[in-house]
Design a protein around this motif. Sequence first.
Motif, mmCIF file in Angstrom:
data_model
loop_
_atom_site.group_PDB
_atom_site.id
_atom_site.type_symbol
_atom_site.label_atom_id
_atom_site.label_comp_id
_atom_site.label_asym_id
_atom_site.label_seq_id
_atom_site.Cartn_x
_atom_site.Cartn_y
_atom_site.Cartn_z
ATOM 1 N N LYS A 59 15.825 -21.812 59.916
ATOM 2 C CA LYS A 59 15.164 -23.094 59.688
ATOM 3 C C LYS A 59 14.204 -22.959 58.520
ATOM 4 C CE LYS A 59 15.315 -24.042 64.593
ATOM 5 N NZ LYS A 59 14.572 -24.086 65.827
ATOM 6 N N LEU A 60 14.004 -24.060 57.805
ATOM 7 C CA LEU A 60 13.044 -24.083 56.701
ATOM 8 C C LEU A 60 11.709 -24.592 57.235
ATOM 9 C CD1 LEU A 60 15.252 -25.526 53.852
ATOM 10 C CD2 LEU A 60 14.469 -23.183 54.121
ATOM 11 N N GLU A 61 10.694 -23.837 56.991
ATOM 12 C CA GLU A 61 9.340 -24.202 57.417
ATOM 13 C C GLU A 61 8.471 -24.370 56.189
ATOM 14 O OE1 GLU A 61 8.045 -24.605 60.591
ATOM 15 O OE2 GLU A 61 10.066 -24.404 61.388
ATOM 16 N N ASP A 66 5.096 -18.747 58.968
ATOM 17 C CA ASP A 66 5.869 -19.290 60.097
ATOM 18 C C ASP A 66 7.363 -19.118 59.849
ATOM 19 O OD1 ASP A 66 3.538 -20.019 61.317
ATOM 20 O OD2 ASP A 66 3.615 -22.120 60.642
ATOM 21 N N TRP A 67 7.792 -19.406 58.615
ATOM 22 C CA TRP A 67 9.203 -19.257 58.258
ATOM 23 C C TRP A 67 9.659 -17.826 58.474
ATOM 24 C CZ3 TRP A 67 11.543 -16.198 54.577
ATOM 25 C CH2 TRP A 67 12.876 -16.475 54.299
ATOM 26 N N TRP A 68 8.863 -16.869 58.012
ATOM 27 C CA TRP A 68 9.209 -15.456 58.144
ATOM 28 C C TRP A 68 9.292 -15.052 59.608
ATOM 29 C CZ3 TRP A 68 11.085 -11.874 55.074
ATOM 30 C CH2 TRP A 68 11.085 -10.553 55.527
ATOM 31 N N ASN A 71 12.477 -16.784 61.382
ATOM 32 C CA ASN A 71 13.764 -16.290 60.904
ATOM 33 C C ASN A 71 13.957 -14.800 61.160
ATOM 34 O OD1 ASN A 71 14.561 -18.837 60.057
ATOM 35 N ND2 ASN A 71 13.559 -18.588 58.086
#
Length: 151
Positions: A59-61, A66-68, A71
Motif C-alpha cells: 500500500k502507498l502511505e 508508516d509505508w516502510w 510493507n
Amino acid sequence: MCGENISQQHKLMVADFSIQKGTKGKRKSNPKVKWWKLEKAENVELTSSFKENVLREIKLEDDVNDWWELNSKAILRHGEENLGKTSGKGPPKDNENWWWNEDTQDKIKKKKESQKTYGKHRTEETSKHIKTETVTKQQVARANAAAFSDL
C-alpha cells in the motif's frame, strides 16, 4: 614453607582454586527466512506466487515510516509463508573439506545413503555398507594427500 625464613613484611597465604574448563555450547541463531529460494531457477512458481502476494498487499502511505513498516511486515510475512524459515540451529560446524573434489563428494553421498539403508536393514546391507565405507575412506585419504602434497 619449610626451611625458609619469613620476615614480618611477608605473610603466608594459602588458597584453594578450582578452575572450570569452559564448555563450548551449541551455536544458536535466530530462524531466518529462506530468501535464497527466490534466486533458484527451478523455483519459478514460488517466485511468481511470492511476488503476486506481496504486490497485492503493498500500500502507498503518505508517511515514509508508516509505508516502510506496513510493507516490510507484509514482505516478511509472505516470505515466511511462501519460502519457509530455517530451523535456527545455526550453520554446521566448519569441516575442513575444501579439498574434496567431485569424485570424493559423490563417494561420501553414496556412503551416507548406504548408512541410512544399513540403519534400517542391518543384516541385509552389512557387507555392502562396509565396502562402501572402505572405498569412501580410501578416496578421502587420496584426495587429502593430493590436496596437502602441494602445501
